[in-house]
Design a protein around this motif. Structure first.
Motif, mmCIF file in Angstrom:
data_model
loop_
_atom_site.group_PDB
_atom_site.id
_atom_site.type_symbol
_atom_site.label_atom_id
_atom_site.label_comp_id
_atom_site.label_asym_id
_atom_site.label_seq_id
_atom_site.Cartn_x
_atom_site.Cartn_y
_atom_site.Cartn_z
ATOM 1 N N GLY A 64 -8.994 -31.101 35.649
ATOM 2 C CA GLY A 64 -8.897 -30.337 36.879
ATOM 3 C C GLY A 64 -10.001 -29.324 36.998
ATOM 4 N N VAL A 65 -9.973 -28.631 38.109
ATOM 5 C CA VAL A 65 -10.894 -27.536 38.354
ATOM 6 C C VAL A 65 -10.054 -26.320 38.713
ATOM 7 N N VAL A 66 -10.272 -25.231 38.013
ATOM 8 C CA VAL A 66 -9.636 -23.962 38.348
ATOM 9 C C VAL A 66 -10.629 -23.218 39.222
ATOM 10 N N GLY A 67 -10.180 -22.869 40.418
ATOM 11 C CA GLY A 67 -11.054 -22.234 41.389
ATOM 12 C C GLY A 67 -11.343 -20.785 41.068
ATOM 13 N N PRO A 68 -12.111 -20.152 41.949
ATOM 14 C CA PRO A 68 -12.447 -18.736 41.755
ATOM 15 C C PRO A 68 -11.191 -17.891 41.628
ATOM 16 N N ALA A 69 -11.250 -16.875 40.796
ATOM 17 C CA ALA A 69 -10.112 -15.983 40.614
ATOM 18 C C ALA A 69 -9.848 -15.240 41.910
#
Length: 197
Positions: A148-153
């Motif tokens: 997956g990709v964890v987006g910007p905080a």
């Protein structure tokens, strides 16, 4: 992510170091990431995986030593130490390929994305299924692959424990059998080896 105990696998080596077609799973996943559009590859290890930490260092992966308090906790620990967006992938996905990584990054489009496969695909293959991770997506039972990709905080974002990404995540649904094979049990090793390229 390569810091778990791997108790279901019951292997003579740490889970990320289990060979699939003559190469440790960690090596295979690292190669897929390096051949993708990802710029920097790091390994999140724990006190449970000291040999994996050493192997990661040998591969130039610059390990992040998490506490080993569980996947979600260790993921949060690692995310606090890297910039986002960030690609996450579990070390027990040995057939992941650069094109899978790039497709999920593209689907995220600067935000978050979760790669999932239909549960029926995993069951048809004979692959293990963690029923705790199964959820409904538009009438189809699916489960995350571990990519997956964890987006910007964001101040109001939280980590979704099932999908490994921020709450506003794009679903990347795949029927590629290579993404359906997480090596969690001894029978999964043979299934993965039958599909090595």
């Amino acid at each position: 992510m390569c810091g778990g105990r791997g108790t279901r696998l019951d292997a003579p080596v740490e889970k990320p170091l289990v060979d699939i077609c003559g190469r440790p799973m960690l090596d295979r996943v690292a190669a897929a990431l390096r051949d993708s559009s990802v710029e920097t590859v790091r390994a999140v290890t724990s006190p449970h995986t000291p040999n994996t930490r050493d192997r990661a260092a040998d591969l130039g992966l610059d390990p992040i030593e998490a506490p080993g308090d569980g996947y979600v906790s260790d993921l949060g620990f690692a995310l606090a130490r890297v910039s986002r967006p960030v690609v996450t992938v579990v070390s027990d996905l040995p057939l992941v390929a650069p094109e899978h990584v790039d497709a999920v990054v593209s689907a995220a489009d600067g935000g978050a994305a979760t790669a999932c496969v239909p549960v029926e695909l995993k069951r048809d293959l004979g692959a293990s299924v963690d029923d705790a991770l199964v959820f409904d997506h538009e009438g189809t039972a699916v489960c995350p692959t571990g990519l997956g990709v964890v987006g910007p905080a964001a101040a109001d974002a939280t980590i979704d424990t099932d999908a490994d990404t921020d709450t506003h995540s794009t679903m990347y649904l795949s029927t590629d059998t290579r993404l359906a094979l997480n090596v969690n049990r001894p029978t999964d090793i043979e299934l993965a080896e039958d599909r090595c390229e």
